[in-house]
Each structure stands twice: as C-alpha cells, then as structure tokens.
Design a protein around this motif. Structure first.
Motif, PDB file in Angstrom:
ATOM      1  N   ARG A  99      -7.479  12.310  -7.170  1.00 44.79           N
ATOM      2  CA  ARG A  99      -7.179  12.898  -8.487  1.00 44.79           C
ATOM      3  C   ARG A  99      -5.701  12.770  -8.834  1.00 44.79           C
ATOM      4  O   ARG A  99      -5.342  12.561 -10.001  1.00 44.79           O
ATOM      5  CB  ARG A  99      -7.604  14.367  -8.482  1.00 44.79           C
ATOM      6  N   ARG A 100      -4.826  12.890  -7.830  1.00 44.44           N
ATOM      7  CA  ARG A 100      -3.383  12.833  -8.089  1.00 44.44           C
ATOM      8  C   ARG A 100      -2.863  11.400  -8.235  1.00 44.44           C
ATOM      9  O   ARG A 100      -1.760  11.194  -8.740  1.00 44.44           O
ATOM     10  CB  ARG A 100      -2.626  13.529  -6.955  1.00 44.44           C
ATOM     11  N   THR A 101      -3.650  10.426  -7.779  1.00 46.66           N
ATOM     12  CA  THR A 101      -3.199   9.028  -7.840  1.00 46.66           C
ATOM     13  C   THR A 101      -3.703   8.412  -9.148  1.00 46.66           C
ATOM     14  O   THR A 101      -4.815   7.892  -9.222  1.00 46.66           O
ATOM     15  CB  THR A 101      -3.723   8.226  -6.630  1.00 46.66           C
ATOM     16  N   ASN A 102      -2.891   8.467 -10.184  1.00 39.89           N
ATOM     17  CA  ASN A 102      -3.312   8.020 -11.512  1.00 39.89           C
ATOM     18  C   ASN A 102      -2.954   6.570 -11.808  1.00 39.89           C
ATOM     19  O   ASN A 102      -3.516   5.973 -12.716  1.00 39.89           O
ATOM     20  CB  ASN A 102      -2.685   8.923 -12.581  1.00 39.89           C
ATOM     21  N   GLU A 103      -1.990   6.042 -11.079  1.00 40.13           N
ATOM     22  CA  GLU A 103      -1.543   4.683 -11.349  1.00 40.13           C
ATOM     23  C   GLU A 103      -1.633   3.833 -10.089  1.00 40.13           C
ATOM     24  O   GLU A 103      -1.616   4.352  -8.970  1.00 40.13           O
ATOM     25  CB  GLU A 103      -0.092   4.697 -11.850  1.00 40.13           C
ATOM     26  N   VAL A 104      -1.725   2.547 -10.297  1.00 38.11           N
ATOM     27  CA  VAL A 104      -1.794   1.629  -9.159  1.00 38.11           C
ATOM     28  C   VAL A 104      -0.495   1.730  -8.355  1.00 38.11           C
ATOM     29  O   VAL A 104       0.591   1.551  -8.917  1.00 38.11           O
ATOM     30  CB  VAL A 104      -1.994   0.173  -9.633  1.00 38.11           C
ATOM     31  N   PRO A 105      -0.585   2.047  -7.077  1.00 37.85           N
ATOM     32  CA  PRO A 105       0.629   2.117  -6.247  1.00 37.85           C
ATOM     33  C   PRO A 105       1.336   0.764  -6.204  1.00 37.85           C
ATOM     34  O   PRO A 105       0.687  -0.285  -6.352  1.00 37.85           O
ATOM     35  CB  PRO A 105       0.092   2.503  -4.867  1.00 37.85           C
ATOM     36  N   PRO A 106       2.650   0.776  -6.012  1.00 39.55           N
ATOM     37  CA  PRO A 106       3.422  -0.485  -6.016  1.00 39.55           C
ATOM     38  C   PRO A 106       2.878  -1.540  -5.054  1.00 39.55           C
ATOM     39  O   PRO A 106       2.852  -2.730  -5.379  1.00 39.55           O
ATOM     40  CB  PRO A 106       4.831  -0.033  -5.595  1.00 39.55           C
ATOM     41  N   GLU A 107       2.386  -1.109  -3.866  1.00 33.38           N
ATOM     42  CA  GLU A 107       1.915  -2.079  -2.882  1.00 33.38           C
ATOM     43  C   GLU A 107       0.594  -2.733  -3.279  1.00 33.38           C
ATOM     44  O   GLU A 107       0.158  -3.692  -2.644  1.00 33.38           O
ATOM     45  CB  GLU A 107       1.769  -1.410  -1.508  1.00 33.38           C
ATOM     46  N   LEU A 108      -0.021  -2.219  -4.361  1.00 35.81           N
ATOM     47  CA  LEU A 108      -1.312  -2.769  -4.791  1.00 35.81           C
ATOM     48  C   LEU A 108      -1.229  -3.538  -6.103  1.00 35.81           C
ATOM     49  O   LEU A 108      -2.204  -4.157  -6.515  1.00 35.81           O
ATOM     50  CB  LEU A 108      -2.339  -1.638  -4.946  1.00 35.81           C
ATOM     51  N   LYS A 109      -0.076  -3.477  -6.782  1.00 40.33           N
ATOM     52  CA  LYS A 109       0.013  -4.062  -8.120  1.00 40.33           C
ATOM     53  C   LYS A 109      -0.276  -5.559  -8.144  1.00 40.33           C
ATOM     54  O   LYS A 109      -0.777  -6.094  -9.133  1.00 40.33           O
ATOM     55  CB  LYS A 109       1.394  -3.774  -8.726  1.00 40.33           C
ATOM     56  N   SER A 110       0.021  -6.226  -7.040  1.00 43.15           N
ATOM     57  CA  SER A 110      -0.191  -7.674  -7.013  1.00 43.15           C
ATOM     58  C   SER A 110      -1.633  -8.060  -6.720  1.00 43.15           C
ATOM     59  O   SER A 110      -2.004  -9.228  -6.882  1.00 43.15           O
ATOM     60  CB  SER A 110       0.727  -8.315  -5.959  1.00 43.15           C
ATOM     61  N   ILE A 111      -2.452  -7.104  -6.295  1.00 39.61           N
ATOM     62  CA  ILE A 111      -3.822  -7.442  -5.904  1.00 39.61           C
ATOM     63  C   ILE A 111      -4.879  -6.645  -6.656  1.00 39.61           C
ATOM     64  O   ILE A 111      -6.072  -6.870  -6.464  1.00 39.61           O
ATOM     65  CB  ILE A 111      -4.034  -7.229  -4.388  1.00 39.61           C
TER      66      ILE A 111
END
Length: 442
Positions: free
Chosen positions: A48-60
């Motif tokens: 619930r608290r993770t609303n945006e793609v984390p930096p380590e996942l943005k490329s994938i």
C-alpha cells in the motif's frame, strides 16, 4: 523399554483432561492464524505504501504494469484476510461444538455395513463435501470476480462446475481407498503398526506421483504433443546434451482455466516428460516467452533434476511421514484427544489420526513448513546457477521478468512475509544473484 516409555507417557497424560486438550488445540489454531495475519498485514502495508516504481525497477517495469501488479497483490491479500478468518471461525466452531462427533454419529446411522472402515469413509466424504460447499462462495468470488477483474480467469461457469464435480469424485475415490488401508493397518498391525503404515503409505505416494500426471491430470486438462518445429528440436537437443531421459514433450491447454504460466517435468527413473503450459508460449499480444526464454526456463527445471531436488524432497517427505506416524502411535490411545472433539464413547482410529496430525502436531508442521520453504529457496538458487552455467543467464532473466509481468507479480516484499511464504526467491533477489553468478563466469 518401549512398554516402560509408553507407561511413563500415559502416567504424564493422566492429569490432562479433554478441556485442556481442546483449549490447547484452539490456542494453537488461533496463534497460527494471528501470526499469519500479522505477516499479511506487514505485506499489505508494504504494498500500500509503495505507490511508485522503485528506482531499481524503472528500467525493467512500466508504471502501469507496476500499478496493476500492486492492485492485484492488495486484492489477493484482502481476499486472504477474509478467507483465513472464515476458515478459523469454522474450524473453531467444529472443535468447540464437537461437530466431528456429530458427523460421525450420522455417518454410523447411514452406514449399511456398520463397520469402522465404511463409517470412516462416509465420515470423510461428508466432511469433504461440507468443506467444499462452505468454501464455494469464496472460491467463486476468487475465480469469477478477483481473477476475472485482472484478466486471468478463462473458465466458464459450466467448466468450473464440471471441474469441481470431477475433482470431488476422484478425490473421494482415492481418499476412501487410502483411508481403508490406513485403518486396517492401524487396527491389525500390532505394536509397531506405524512402521507398516509408513511403508505402505510410501508405496502409495510413489504410485500416485507416477499415475497422477499421466492418468488423473488429463481428466482435467488437455495434453497434446508439442508440434514439430524449432522449439521442439531445441528442447530435444538440450535434453540430449544433458542426458535427460526425455520420452514425451507436451503442451497443456491451461488457457481454458487461467492465463497464468508454468512449465514442469515429471516421471520416475528413465522415463521423463516435460510439460509446457500453452500460456508460456509467445503470443501476438506480447505475452508468453520466446524460444530462447523457454529454453532458459527448462534449463532451470532440468537443474532441479540434475541436483536430484525431487528425490531429496521425496526423502524429506518420507522421513517426515515416519516421524508423524511414530508420534501418532504414542498418542492415539489417549482418551482426552477424542473427548476434546466430542468422542466420549468411541475412539475411531481415523479420527485419532486426523486430530494428532492436524492439530496436536501443528507446531511441528508449522516449523517443518518454514524449513521446507528455506530449502526450496536454496534449491531454486541452485537450479538458476545450473542455467547460468549453460549460458542461459540473460534469457532466464528475461523470462523471469516476462513471467512476472504476465502473472502480475508484485516485486516489492516485506522481508518477514517473504521469508515465511515464498518458496521461490523474490524477483529482485533472484535477478541480483543471477547477474552476480553470470559475472563470475566472464
């Protein structure tokens, strides 16, 4: 020595009445429920608290893909809360009100043969039917509302109903046969009946493992040989290179049931079969995996074969069965166990087996489940490493990302929840280890 030990145990149990046993069982049930709920709440809050793609996942991972995976994860966790609460309330009521004994009395009244074996089989059938009906509304909701909302359900109402009927009939036939054998061995096997029981159940489990994929599974899904072509040729070449005794290569029509993907192999000794879900194959809409990615997935699966993970799991399972049956042999004649669930006059051996294995051994079962999860993770990393050594690291990573996308896997996990529940390492951890292993080979 065994007689002396049994007498000592019996003496220690004299002061334990049925109320103590019942309260202990209920305490264990609720303790496990609260622990599971706590872990699920941790994971729910994490998602619930993770609303945006984390930096380590943005490329994938695309933004909309991440959002949908997050919504799917939250929906499943919410459903899990409801399902687990429903289950604990029903189980508590069954124990507290002696429902098992009431069902037994009814089973005995309708049993034309008036024998313990036949009454036990009727008792099991009624309990199974009741459990199925009580769970049916939740099952329907999960399949036709939750899974439908996220595009996974492919079943029609007719397919669903017929599937449930077939599953119930087949399970009752198998359960009835096994229960009859188990009761007979316990009642006539003498002081060391648990050894004979373990040996027979070992044989039965191996038979079921052999016939289920070839005989029972095709009753539910259509299996067809993988057509001749590039993919089949590549898979056969891979199997030949590894000396994997491949005898059949099938595609299962899993798309009639769900759009989730999978692949596996089965078979004992020198006769192995590989099964690919049709949802795993590449589609025009971008779902599924390329041939190279499928070969990487199969390299991972063949890693399990190469490291004898299936055999090791079988050994652990059989050792566990022996310990459970040995524990049952010590406790099953203790009257308060039966009185705790409403049996004040009779002590049916199948009821004793059910109470001991399901409730009394609950702490042991919970600990074993966690240890098996840890072992499974170790096996998964070994199988990944096997694929890396075959030069499949890049394609396996792509396949894992594609499968995660197709199955809407949410890649952000609470550490405690993941350690307790995930028999496969989380996506980011798995990819990190894959890249590290691949870099060592360069």
């Amino acid at each position: 020595m065994r007689t002396l030990r049994s007498n000592l145990i019996s003496t220690e149990m004299v002061n334990i009445d049925e109320h103590t046993v019942r309260n202990t069982i209920l305490f264990l049930l609720w303790a496990e429920f609260l622990w599971e709920t706590y872990l699920s709440i941790r994971q729910f809050n994490k998602a619930r608290r993770t609303n945006e793609v984390p930096p380590e996942l943005k490329s994938i991972m695309e933004e909309d893909e991440f959002r949908k995976a997050r919504e799917y994860s939250l929906a499943k966790l919410t459903f899990g809360f409801i399902k687990d609460t429903h289950s604990i309330l029903i189980t508590s009521a069954v124990i507290f009100y002696g429902i098992l004994a009431k069902v037994w009395d009814y089973s005995a009244s309708v049993d034309p043969f008036k024998g313990e074996v036949t009454t036990s089989c009727i008792w099991l059938c009624i309990l199974s039917l009741t459990s199925t009906l009580l769970d049916l509304p939740l099952t329907i909701y999960y399949t036709f509302v939750l899974e439908e909302k996220f595009g996974f359900n492919k079943q029609t109402a007719g397919f669903f109903v017929w599937d449930k009927i077939k599953a119930f009939i087949i399970s009752q036939i198998i359960t009835g046969m096994i229960a009859s054998v188990v009761i007979t061995i316990i009642k006539s096997g003498g002081q060391y009946f648990f050894v004979w029981l373990w040996a027979v159940v070992c044989v039965i489990s191996l038979i079921l493992l052999t016939i289920y994929p070839a005989v029972i599974a095709p009753l539910f899904d259509k299996y067809t040989p993988l057509p001749e072509g590039e993919l089949r040729t590549q898979i056969e070449a891979l199997a030949s290179k590894l000396k994997f005794p491949l005898t059949q290569l099938y595609v299962v029509e899993g798309s009639k049931r769900s759009s989730h993907s999978n692949a596996y192999f089965y078979g004992l000794f020198k006769s192995k079969r590989i099964v690919l879900f049709d949802t795993l194959l590449a589609k025009d809409d971008g779902s599924g995996c390329s041939n190279d990615e499928i070969l990487a997935v199969l390299s991972h699966e063949l890693g399990h074969w190469s490291y004898s993970h299936i055999i090791k799991n079988l050994v652990v399972m059989q050792v566990n069965l022996f310990l459970l049956f040995a524990g049952f042999s010590v406790m099953f004649k203790f009257p308060p166990l039966y009185k705790a669930v409403g049996f004040y006059k009779l002590q049916p051996v199948l009821v004793g087996l059910y109470v001991v294995l399901q409730y009394v051994m609950m702490p042991y079962n919970t600990l074993l489940s966690f240890l098996m999860t840890c072992l499974s993770r170790k096996f998964e990393f070994q199988a990944d490493d096997f694929a890396v050594k075959l030069g499949k690291a890049e394609y396996l990573e792509r396949a894992l990302l594609q499968l995660n996308k197709d199955n809407l896997g949410f890649p952000i996990n609470d550490g405690w929840y993941s350690a307790w529940h995930h028999s496969h390492p989380p996506l980011l951890e798995r990819i990190g280890v894959l890249r590290e292993s691949a870099s060592k080979l360069k």
